[in-house]
Design a protein around this motif. Structure first.
Motif, PDB file in Angstrom:
ATOM      1  N   MET A   1       0.851  -1.181   0.000  1.00  0.00           N
ATOM      2  CA  MET A   1       0.000   0.000   0.000  1.00  0.00           C
ATOM      3  C   MET A   1       0.890   1.236   0.000  1.00  0.00           C
ATOM      4  N   MET A 173      -2.756   1.592   6.091  1.00  0.00           N
ATOM      5  CA  MET A 173      -3.223   0.320   6.640  1.00  0.00           C
ATOM      6  C   MET A 173      -3.925   0.501   7.979  1.00  0.00           C
ATOM      7  N   VAL A 176      -7.647   1.072   8.044  1.00  0.00           N
ATOM      8  CA  VAL A 176      -8.530  -0.093   7.861  1.00  0.00           C
ATOM      9  C   VAL A 176      -8.957  -0.639   9.217  1.00  0.00           C
ATOM     10  N   THR A 177      -7.975  -0.804  10.100  1.00  0.00           N
ATOM     11  CA  THR A 177      -8.286  -1.302  11.446  1.00  0.00           C
ATOM     12  C   THR A 177      -9.225  -0.340  12.159  1.00  0.00           C
ATOM     13  N   MET A 180     -12.745  -0.537  10.860  1.00  0.00           N
ATOM     14  CA  MET A 180     -13.475  -1.700  11.375  1.00  0.00           C
ATOM     15  C   MET A 180     -13.914  -1.483  12.816  1.00  0.00           C
ATOM     16  N   PRO A 216      -8.479  -3.674  -4.489  1.00  0.00           N
ATOM     17  CA  PRO A 216      -9.003  -4.904  -3.885  1.00  0.00           C
ATOM     18  C   PRO A 216      -9.181  -4.776  -2.366  1.00  0.00           C
ATOM     19  N   SER A 217      -8.275  -4.062  -1.719  1.00  0.00           N
ATOM     20  CA  SER A 217      -8.354  -3.950  -0.251  1.00  0.00           C
ATOM     21  C   SER A 217      -9.622  -3.207   0.161  1.00  0.00           C
ATOM     22  N   GLU A 220     -12.659  -5.429  -0.419  1.00  0.00           N
ATOM     23  CA  GLU A 220     -12.798  -6.420   0.656  1.00  0.00           C
ATOM     24  C   GLU A 220     -13.381  -5.759   1.893  1.00  0.00           C
ATOM     25  N   LEU A 221     -12.918  -4.563   2.182  1.00  0.00           N
ATOM     26  CA  LEU A 221     -13.391  -3.835   3.366  1.00  0.00           C
ATOM     27  C   LEU A 221     -14.893  -3.558   3.251  1.00  0.00           C
ATOM     28  N   PHE A 224     -16.915  -6.879   3.558  1.00  0.00           N
ATOM     29  CA  PHE A 224     -16.937  -7.299   4.964  1.00  0.00           C
ATOM     30  C   PHE A 224     -17.916  -6.418   5.748  1.00  0.00           C
ATOM     31  N   ILE A 227     -21.614  -7.236   5.035  1.00  0.00           N
ATOM     32  CA  ILE A 227     -22.045  -8.491   5.656  1.00  0.00           C
ATOM     33  C   ILE A 227     -22.187  -8.314   7.159  1.00  0.00           C
ATOM     34  N   PHE A 228     -21.237  -7.630   7.767  1.00  0.00           N
ATOM     35  CA  PHE A 228     -21.272  -7.455   9.218  1.00  0.00           C
ATOM     36  C   PHE A 228     -22.496  -6.627   9.632  1.00  0.00           C
ATOM     37  N   PHE A 230     -25.227  -5.960   7.947  1.00  0.00           N
ATOM     38  CA  PHE A 230     -26.454  -6.679   7.622  1.00  0.00           C
ATOM     39  C   PHE A 230     -26.755  -7.726   8.689  1.00  0.00           C
ATOM     40  N   TRP A 231     -25.726  -8.455   9.098  1.00  0.00           N
ATOM     41  CA  TRP A 231     -25.919  -9.515  10.077  1.00  0.00           C
ATOM     42  C   TRP A 231     -26.387  -8.932  11.408  1.00  0.00           C
ATOM     43  N   PHE A 234     -29.917  -7.748  11.119  1.00  0.00           N
ATOM     44  CA  PHE A 234     -30.830  -8.872  10.957  1.00  0.00           C
ATOM     45  C   PHE A 234     -31.073  -9.560  12.296  1.00  0.00           C
TER      46      PHE A 234
END
Lengths: 511, 499
Positions: A1, A173, A176-177, A180, A216-217, A220-221, A224, A227-228, A230-231, A234
């Motif tokens: 990066m 980088m 990113v952490t 999240m 791509p990074s 992916e972020l 992720f 999905i997180f 949404f979960w 839900f």
């Protein structure tokens, strides 16, 4: 990066930023602390939850009071945070003042984050300060958070932080952490983060059509994150999803009053409410940097604003929430507009007069923003719980009754909080069956001239108390109840602009 | 010489170690299953007096006891007030096992035993297919935590027995040995007796496998004969009663755990399985069998067949592929890789916990059993009306149920369901009484669930309004439960006055 060298802000500019933050906080606290009580019935719902967590460690999920018995589904992040803060500080300061200070503090930090975002994009400290100021005094944001216990006070700064870390994630980088970590906090505070992520998806779609593929990074972020979030949503709202399906978006609001929450937008309305200067500036930035110059990170704002406008148009988001978010993002774009304008002017013959032009611009901004902010803040403060109402509700707490209280939805949570009485209806409509019928019955009761009809409805909902405040008068377009003439059937318990009646008789059944 | 002996010893030791490591996943899976079983039954012993969960189990228990008493059954006098008994191999299996341990105990250990057998068979099939060890391990653990599979292992139902026979049969079908060939034929035969779905799946799985392995054509031809023989029972039933009506378009709430399907699959696992299916599609030549079987299962599901336990195996398989894919792919950010794996594990664990939390509180509770037990002691004949799922309890206690959940070839099904609707929702006393008299309904059982949305949403809706008439309806019993009271009403016969 690839690492990118970002110039550090000078101390002088930090001073101005801190000044803006303090000014915003002071402005907020001025309006919040000059009134007792909170604005909006949601505040009292949240207050009940916070007190429950403080007492038992758990929020109220199965409530005997609301609708005389129901289940709640909500994200409890803010409630746990405030319960924790209250646990530590409530011995020194009342909860009311504590929460006003804490929530306004969090809300004011949006200014600092706005500065960070625009500085990151433009490396222009003045632009950052303009964005900070515009965000700090964004009228709709002020109105929604200044005197309310609202998740927006925390979720808006968190969502802005997400935008900031997303921008930085391209080359840092650590961002990113941090993204999240903030995502986890934001996901448990409010569902607003879903709107942000949908906006980011649109951003990715937009740049892919412009031949600017996303790294791509970052992809992916985003995947992720989706999905997180949404979960989490839900899991928390699955009962509501089961009960309402996709209709959960509209929160099961009774159709008779849904237009108060989701109404058709028009562009003039939006411009008027978010202010002309940020709107024009924002449109210019979006046009210039997505159509002409194609600056990748501006597409993030384009994606989010586009999604918000679409959702408002399709009535997928409440009007005031959508407008609040749009006004904040236009405030950010205003900062970038300043950078764009000053960069352009620096290349022209009037470059020498840049400071003067900047001063005029900032003066105009201050005058228009602060005037508007004052108006909205004043309105929020004025709408807070009145002394009369509080007295009436405290009186109601003393009334001996096991049955429910009938009121307009917006009074329901106040009754539950102050009087600890069961209610027939409040403004938390999710997972309540036959909501339209219930609202129609309550409306009929307030408007009917017939005692028998009123008794029938009260018997149907096991209610024996009627609450009549300005909220009910406005909601049902009445001045007083027409059927309460018979004192043998309806006893007036309280009368001080708020009126409280108790039912003394029952509708007889046929032999 | 010494050196070669030593070498042989080391090789043998290495092989033994390899075999031990290979069976570790099965052991872990069975331990997880046994743990769930222990927790489930410990809870039910503590809070419901050890009552087996799930209404369907009571039906099978009753039929198994009847088989042990009377031999081959042809008629059931209690279900739908009397109907032809439709053959179920599971009832006979339960009856056979019941001769040793008692039918009630067999209702509990047979599903668990079948689940364990199916785990072994599933493992064997995956190994024989050449699947990676890591994928096999993950698939087994996911399977154990899949609600549809766990539900089948914890309640008395024919689906898990069918799955055990079917998977075992297919495992032996994949093998070369003569004994395996014979065994697969026998097991396929048994599997086919557990319902039309099991027959179709058995036929398809063997057939599709044979297409890619033409050397098994002869074997498959022999199997076809067995399938044809076993399908005689279905042909006779169809000839007698006609084809079952097909119910299309089952909703998501019947397969997704979080949307209400207790015997469904967690949403996280479904998403993972979807990812795994896409990944498997990329090498569809190798994964032709699971892909085609999944397509068949989805089709059967859409046609209204109960295939959730088979879908559990398919989802476990594809989920394991997805997890392996996510683990092995090159991530741009390692932290995301770790976070994604943790998220997946949390998602799967949460589904498992959600399932257990709901499963331990499954019906029946002691209130329902006490209510029906009271009724059976005071029963004076006639039909007992309640929602179909309570029908099995009615019959278990020796009373005639107006309807139950076994709709297959039920006599006058539509007429009875319409009559139930009429009785439950009408406020016209005369019409309701006429329906009650016409159908010889003498008792009505109302559970709290029925009043909380299963039948009625409002107080005094339909029949609840009419029950106030105490000349026509007498409340003969009230049984308190945590959820509310179970009411038993006696319908007072109307005296016909001369015209």
């Amino acid at each position: 990066m690839k690492k990118r060298e970002v110039p550090k802000p000078k101390r002088e500019k930090e001073f101005w930023l801190i000044l803006i933050f303090i000014a915003a906080l002071a402005f907020r606290l001025f309006f919040a602390l000059r009134t007792s009580g909170f604005t909006g019935d949601d505040s009292y719902f949240n207050l009940r939850q916070i007190e429950s967590i403080k007492k038992s460690g758990m929020p109220i999920l199965h409530d005997n009071l609301s609708y005389s018995g129901r289940t709640f589904a909500f994200l409890p992040g803010m409630h746990y945070l405030l319960a924790g803060i209250s646990f530590i500080f409530s011995r020194f300061i009342s909860n009311e003042i504590l929460f006003k200070i804490v929530l306004n503090f969090f809300a004011a930090t949006a200014a600092i984050i706005a500065y960070m975002i625009i500085f990151e994009l433009s490396h222009n400290r003045n632009a950052g300060l303009v964005a900070a100021f515009a965000t700090a005094f964004s009228p709709i944001f002020l109105n929604s958070t200044i005197n309310s216990i609202s998740t927006f006070s925390i979720s808006i700064p968190l969502n802005l932080l997400l935008v900031y870390f997303f921008i930085k994630s391209e080359y840092d980088m650590r961002a990113v952490t941090r993204f999240m970590a903030v995502l986890i906090l934001a996901s448990f505070t409010d569902s607003l983060v879903m709107i942000l992520l949908i906006g980011i998806i649109f951003y990715i779609l937009m740049i892919s059509t412009e031949d600017m593929p996303e790294s791509p990074s970052r992809l992916e972020l985003v995947i992720f994150s989706i999905i997180f979030v949404f979960w989490v949503n839900f899991i928390v709202f699955k009962s509501a999803f089961l009960a309402h399906g996709v209709g959960m978006i509209w929160r099961n609001i009774p159709s008779a009053i849904s237009s108060q929450y989701f109404f058709r937008i028009n562009i003039i309305n939006i411009i008027y409410r978010i202010n002309v200067i940020p709107f024009i500036a924002g449109i210019y930035v979006l046009y210039n940097y997505t159509i002409r110059e194609k600056k990748k990170n501006i597409y993030i704002f384009a994606g989010i604003i586009f999604v918000l406008l679409m959702m408002l148009w399709l009535k997928l988001v409440e009007f005031w929430i959508g407008l609040m978010l749009i006004s904040i993002f236009f405030a950010l774009l205003l900062g970038y507009f300043y950078h764009s304008l000053s960069s352009y002017l620096a290349k022209t013959k009037i470059a020498g007069k840049l400071e003067g032009i900047a001063a005029v611009f900032i003066s105009l901004l201050i005058v228009s923003t602060v005037a508007s902010a004052w108006q909205y803040a004043n309105s929020a403060s004025a709408d807070s719980l009145s002394q009369n109402q509080e007295e009436a509700l405290n009186f109601l707490a003393e009334v001996q009754s096991e049955e429910a209280v009938i009121s307009a939805p917006e009074s329901g949570m106040l009754i539950e909080y102050f009087s600890k009485k069961k209610t027939v209806m409040d403004s938390e409509f999710l997972m309540i069956p036959n909501i339209n019928e219930r609202y129609a019955d309550i409306k009929t009761l307030y408007q009917t001239p017939y005692e028998t009809k009123a008794l029938e409805i009260m018997d149907k909902y096991d209610a024996d108390i009627i609450y009549l405040s300005d909220t009910e008068r406005e909601e049902f377009s009445i001045i007083s109840l027409k059927f309460v003439g018979d004192e043998k059937c309806f006893e007036l318990l309280y009368n001080n602009s708020v009126m409280i009646y108790r039912k003394l008789c029952r509708l007889g059944t046929a032999g | 010489m010494k050196h070669s002996n030593k070498k042989k010893k080391i090789t043998k030791h290495a092989e033994t170690k390899k075999k031990r490591i290979a069976i570790l996943p099965i052991i872990y899976t069975i331990v997880v299953l046994l743990f769930m079983f222990a927790v489930f039954h410990a809870y039910r012993n503590a809070f419901t007096g050890g009552l087996p969960a799930g209404s369907e189990g009571y039906y099978h228990e009753r039929m198994a006891k009847a088989i042990n008493e009377k031999g081959i059954l042809s008629y059931d006098s209690l279900s739908f007030s009397g109907r032809t008994y439709i053959f179920s191999a599971y009832d006979y299996l339960l009856a056979l096992a019941g001769k040793v341990t008692g039918v009630r105990a067999a209702s509990i250990w047979i599903p668990l035993a079948m689940a364990i057998i199916s785990v072994f068979a599933f493992y064997g099939i995956m190994r024989k297919s050449g699947m990676k060890e890591s994928s096999i391990n993950i698939a087994l653990l996911i399977l154990a935590a899949t609600p549809a599979f766990a539900y089948s292992a914890l309640t008395s139902n024919p689906q898990i027995a069918a799955a055990a026979f079917l998977l075992s049969a297919f495992y032996f079908y994949m093998r070369e040995e003569k004994a395996a060939v014979v065994l697969s034929a026998i097991l396929f035969g048994f599997a086919s007796l557990f319902g039309a779905a099991a027959l179709l799946i058995s036929l398809s799985i063997a057939g599709i496998f044979t297409i890619k392995h033409p050397e098994r054509k002869k074997r498959f031809s022999a199997l076809l004969g067995i399938f044809a023989l076993m399908s005689v029972t279905y042909i006779i039933t169809i000839a007698k009663f006609g084809l079952l009506p097909i119910s299309f378009g089952k909703s998501l709430s019947s397969i997704v755990l979080e949307l209400g399907a207790l015997s469904g699959i967690g949403i996280f696992e479904l998403i993972l399985a979807g990812i795994g299916l896409l990944y498997a599609w990329a090498s569809k030549d190798r994964n032709y069998l699971p892909i085609s079987m999944t397509a068949l299962l989805l089709l059967l599901f859409l046609f209204g067949m109960n295939v959730s336990v088979y879908l559990a195996f398919a989802c476990a398989f594809f989920s394991s592929l997805a997890i392996n894919f996510l683990d092995e792919r090159k991530w741009s950010l390692n932290i995301l890789r770790g976070a994604s794996i943790i998220l997946i594990l949390c998602g799967l664990l949460f589904s498992g916990l959600t399932f257990m939390g709901r499963a331990v509180n499954m019906e029946p509770d002691s209130g329902i059993v006490d209510a029906f037990s009271w009724l059976s002691n005071n029963y004076s004949g006639g039909n007992v009306l309640s929602v179909p799922k309570n029908g099995f309890y009615t019959e278990y206690f020796g009373m005639k149920a107006f309807s139950d959940d076994n709709f297959e070839y039920a006599p006058n099904l539509e007429q009875r369901l319409n009559a139930s609707q009429q009785i439950f929702y009408s406020r016209d006393l005369d019409k309701t009484m006429a329906e009650l008299a016409k159908n010889n309904i003498t008792y009505i059982v109302i559970t709290p669930e029925m009043k909380n949305g299963l039948v009625w949403r409002k107080e005094q809706e339909g029949l609840l309004f009419l029950l106030r008439n105490n000349e026509t309806f007498k409340n003969v019993h009230l049984e308190s439960t945590q959820a509310g009271s179970i009411e038993i009403w006696n319908v007072v016969p109307q005296v016909q006055t001369a015209g």
